[in-house]
Design an enzyme around this catalytic site. Sequence first.
Site, mmCIF file in Angstrom:
data_model
loop_
_atom_site.group_PDB
_atom_site.id
_atom_site.type_symbol
_atom_site.label_atom_id
_atom_site.label_comp_id
_atom_site.label_asym_id
_atom_site.label_seq_id
_atom_site.Cartn_x
_atom_site.Cartn_y
_atom_site.Cartn_z
ATOM 1 C CG ASP A 69 -2.251 0.792 0.977
ATOM 2 O OD1 ASP A 69 -3.387 0.281 0.745
ATOM 3 O OD2 ASP A 69 -2.067 2.229 0.604
ATOM 4 C CE LYS B 211 -6.015 2.106 4.263
ATOM 5 N NZ LYS B 211 -6.816 2.211 3.220
ATOM 6 C CB THR C 136 -15.592 -1.615 -9.635
ATOM 7 O OG1 THR C 136 -15.665 -2.903 -8.258
ATOM 8 C CG2 THR C 136 -16.509 -1.578 -10.197
ATOM 9 C CD GLU D 281 -14.091 -9.043 -3.821
ATOM 10 O OE1 GLU D 281 -12.999 -9.584 -3.812
ATOM 11 O OE2 GLU D 281 -14.846 -9.790 -2.862
ATOM 12 C CG PHE E 67 -30.837 -5.815 -2.102
ATOM 13 C CD1 PHE E 67 -30.248 -6.909 -1.679
ATOM 14 C CD2 PHE E 67 -29.999 -4.881 -2.370
ATOM 15 C CE1 PHE E 67 -29.002 -7.156 -1.279
ATOM 16 C CE2 PHE E 67 -28.714 -4.629 -2.108
ATOM 17 C CZ PHE E 67 -28.153 -6.002 -1.290
ATOM 18 C CG LEU E 68 -37.943 -6.388 -3.005
ATOM 19 C CD1 LEU E 68 -39.124 -7.332 -3.071
ATOM 20 C CD2 LEU E 68 -37.987 -5.145 -3.786
ATOM 21 N N GLY F 299 -26.129 3.963 -0.523
ATOM 22 C CA GLY F 299 -24.795 4.927 -0.372
ATOM 23 C C GLY F 299 -23.594 4.144 -0.509
ATOM 24 C CB CYS G 200 -19.881 -0.258 -4.115
ATOM 25 S SG CYS G 200 -18.392 -0.973 -3.805
ATOM 26 C CE LYS H 170 -16.027 2.923 -6.494
ATOM 27 N NZ LYS H 170 -15.622 1.909 -7.714
HETATM 28 N N1 LIG Z 1 -15.343 -1.629 -0.579
HETATM 29 C C1 LIG Z 1 -16.310 -2.480 -1.062
HETATM 30 O O1 LIG Z 1 -17.193 -2.922 -0.520
HETATM 31 C C2 LIG Z 1 -16.169 -2.998 -2.643
HETATM 32 C C3 LIG Z 1 -16.643 -4.247 -3.122
HETATM 33 C C4 LIG Z 1 -16.319 -4.588 -4.283
HETATM 34 C C5 LIG Z 1 -15.646 -4.002 -5.255
HETATM 35 N N2 LIG Z 1 -14.897 -2.772 -4.728
HETATM 36 C C6 LIG Z 1 -13.871 -2.145 -5.314
HETATM 37 O O2 LIG Z 1 -12.600 -2.680 -5.171
HETATM 38 C C7 LIG Z 1 -11.699 -1.350 -5.197
HETATM 39 C C8 LIG Z 1 -11.162 -1.087 -4.077
HETATM 40 O O3 LIG Z 1 -12.090 -0.806 -3.192
HETATM 41 P P1 LIG Z 1 -11.919 -0.521 -1.400
HETATM 42 O O4 LIG Z 1 -13.140 -0.069 -0.858
HETATM 43 O O5 LIG Z 1 -11.009 -1.578 -0.845
HETATM 44 O O6 LIG Z 1 -10.656 0.706 -1.479
HETATM 45 P P2 LIG Z 1 -9.971 1.697 -0.620
HETATM 46 O O7 LIG Z 1 -10.226 3.053 -0.611
HETATM 47 O O8 LIG Z 1 -10.648 0.944 0.925
HETATM 48 O O9 LIG Z 1 -8.724 1.011 -0.423
HETATM 49 C C9 LIG Z 1 -7.818 1.196 -1.671
HETATM 50 C C10 LIG Z 1 -6.292 1.191 -1.224
HETATM 51 O O10 LIG Z 1 -5.412 1.281 -2.503
HETATM 52 C C11 LIG Z 1 -4.417 1.931 -2.005
HETATM 53 N N3 LIG Z 1 -3.440 2.277 -3.042
HETATM 54 C C12 LIG Z 1 -4.000 3.303 -4.089
HETATM 55 N N4 LIG Z 1 -3.086 3.422 -5.190
HETATM 56 C C13 LIG Z 1 -2.252 2.379 -4.830
HETATM 57 C C14 LIG Z 1 -1.042 1.969 -5.538
HETATM 58 N N5 LIG Z 1 -0.617 2.532 -6.554
HETATM 59 N N6 LIG Z 1 0.042 1.057 -4.824
HETATM 60 C C15 LIG Z 1 -0.353 0.489 -3.602
HETATM 61 N N7 LIG Z 1 -1.516 0.801 -2.828
HETATM 62 C C16 LIG Z 1 -2.480 1.823 -3.534
HETATM 63 C C17 LIG Z 1 -4.817 3.056 -1.032
HETATM 64 O O11 LIG Z 1 -3.716 3.814 -0.267
HETATM 65 C C18 LIG Z 1 -5.879 2.522 -0.367
HETATM 66 O O12 LIG Z 1 -5.376 1.813 1.046
HETATM 67 C C19 LIG Z 1 -12.452 -0.325 -5.839
HETATM 68 O O13 LIG Z 1 -12.554 -0.373 -7.334
HETATM 69 C C20 LIG Z 1 -14.044 -0.626 -5.439
HETATM 70 O O14 LIG Z 1 -15.009 -0.158 -6.273
HETATM 71 C C21 LIG Z 1 -15.275 -2.298 -3.299
#
Ligand SMILES: NC(=O)c1ccc[n+]([C@@H]2O[C@H](COP(=O)([O-])OP(=O)(O)OC[C@H]3O[C@@H](n4cnc5c(N)ncnc54)[C@H](O)[C@@H]3O)[C@@H](O)[C@H]2O)c1
Length: 452
Positions: free
Chosen positions: A30, A35, A121, A154, A270-271, A278, A281, A284
Site C-alpha cells: 500500500d 495504514k 471495479t 470483487e 433488497f426490497l 450509499g 460502490c 460510484k
Molecule cells: N469496498 C467495497 O465494498 C467493494 C466491493 C467490491 C468492489 N470494490 C472495488 O474494489 C476497489 C477497492 O475498493 P476499497 O473499498 O477496498 O478501496 P479503499 O479505498 O478502501 O482501498 C484502496 C487502497 O489502495 C491503496 N492504493 C491506491 N493506489 C495504490 C498504489 N498505486 N499502490 C499501492 N496501494 C495503492 C490506497 O492507499 C488504499 O489503501 C474499488 O475499485 C472498489 O470499487 C469495493
Amino acid sequence: MKVTIIGTGYVGLTTALVLSYLNHDVSAVDKDINKLNLLQEGNCPIHEPYLQEFLDEVGYNIRFTLDIADVVPDSDLVLIAVGTPPKKSGEADTSHVETAAKEVAEVCHPDKHYTLVIKSTVPIGTNRRVAEVINDVFSQRQVKGDVSVASNPEFLQEGLALHGALYPDRIVVGANTENALNDLRRLYQPILEQTFDSPTLLPRPESYHLPPMMTTDPNSAEMIKYAANTFLALKISFINEIAGLCEEVRADVTEVARGIGLDSRIGHRFLRAGLGWGGSCYPKDTAALLGVATENDYEMPITEAARKVNFKQRKHIVDKLREVLKTLEGKTIGILGLSFKPNTDDVREAPSLDIIRQLVDEGAVVRAHDPVAIPNAKNAFSDHSIHFIPDVYQLPMNTDAIVLVTEWDLYHKLDLRRLAKLMKTPILIDGRNVYSPQDVINAGIHYIGIGR
Ligand SMILES: NC(=O)c1ccc[n+]([C@@H]2O[C@H](COP(=O)([O-])OP(=O)(O)OC[C@H]3O[C@@H](n4cnc5c(N)ncnc54)[C@H](O)[C@@H]3O)[C@@H](O)[C@H]2O)c1
C-alpha cells in the site's frame, strides 16, 4: 502460490487475509504509510466484523510493504485492489489501477510468467488498457515480458466481507489466456472445493453450495460487476418509488414488499424501503456505468431513474422533518447511524452526510451517534455545529426529533421509553422501517416511517 495484493483497503485486506488463511504465500502493498504501520503492528485499520481476529490469526504470515519491488518479482499472481473513485464527471478514475500496473511491469522479471488480476471495479475495456500500459513499459525496458492480464471482479459486501470472501455465490474470471485461467483456478481451488477448515467465528452455512467459477472474456467480466451492482441498486430504488406512492394512497410498503417478495422470481432481498443506498460502490458504479454509456452514445434511462429516486429519498426525509416540526431553524435533530450501512465504519457517500448537510444548511443543530463511524464522519465535516455523541442514550437530550439513518442492531433494541423521556418532543423518523410503529407509539413517541 506466491501472491501480491496491491491496495490494503476493504477489498485488498480482506483478500490478503483470506488467501493467507488458505495457505497461500501473501504479500500486500500500500502507498498509505499510516495504514501499513497499523498493519505491521497487527492493528486493523478498518472496522469490519472479525477482520481484526483474522489479522491476529494469520496477519504475521503476510509481508506488508510500501515497495512493490520488494515482493512482486517473486510472485506468481499480482492482484490489484486499489480504489477507482469517481471523477467529477462521474466516470471511474482508473489512474491508480494503471499506476499499479505500470509499477508491476517496471519490476517484474522479463522471463518469468505472471498473472496480473484486476479486482478493482473498472470500466469496460480497462483490461485492454492495462495490457497496453504493461507493454509500453516492456518496450521501454526493451524486454518481451510475460504478463497475462485478467479480470476478477470483487463482489464483497462491507459488513459481511470475510463471509463473502470465504463463501461466495460465484467467482467470475475474465481472461483470454489459459495461463491466467489456470492460475486463478489454482488460487481459488480451496474456496471452489471448500476444502479449508471453516474458521470458528465464521462457520460454513449449512445451506451453502459449492460456488461456480464462471469464466468469460474480460469485457464481459467487467460488465458483470457494474450490471450486478446497478441491478441491486435499482431493486432498492424500485421499492422506494413504490413507498412514495404508498404514502399517497395509504398503503404499507412493508406489506407490499412482503407480498411481492413471496414471488420466487422476485425474492425478498433488497426490497426494504428506506433512505436508499450509499457507500463506496452503488453511487460510484451506477455513475461510472452511465459514463461508459455516454461515451458510447447510449441511453440508460432505468439506471438514471434509479439514481434519481435514490438521492430524492435523502431530501424526502428532510421534507418529512420540516413538515412535522414546521421549521428546522433552531431545532435539534438526533441522527442514529452515520455509516452507509450497519457493521462498517465506511461513510463514503453515506445518506447521513447528505441529510446532516441539509439540516445544518436549514439552521438545525445536529447531534449524531454511531457505534464505530464517528471518527470517519468527523473527517467528512469541517462544521463544528455537529455534535458527535458517543453514548446512544445521551443522543436524545433536548432533541426535537430523531432520525434513524443506519439500521445498526443496537438501534433495533433501544429502550424507546427511555428515549422518549429524554427528548424535547418525542418524534421518531424511522428511515429504515426497522421498528414496529405500534411499539414506538406505545412508548409515547410520534412515529413516521417510509411508505407506511
Ligand atoms: N469496498 C467495497 O465494498 C467493494 C466491493 C467490491 C468492489 N470494490 C472495488 O474494489 C476497489 C477497492 O475498493 P476499497 O473499498 O477496498 O478501496 P479503499 O479505498 O478502501 O482501498 C484502496 C487502497 O489502495 C491503496 N492504493 C491506491 N493506489 C495504490 C498504489 N498505486 N499502490 C499501492 N496501494 C495503492 C490506497 O492507499 C488504499 O489503501 C474499488 O475499485 C472498489 O470499487 C469495493
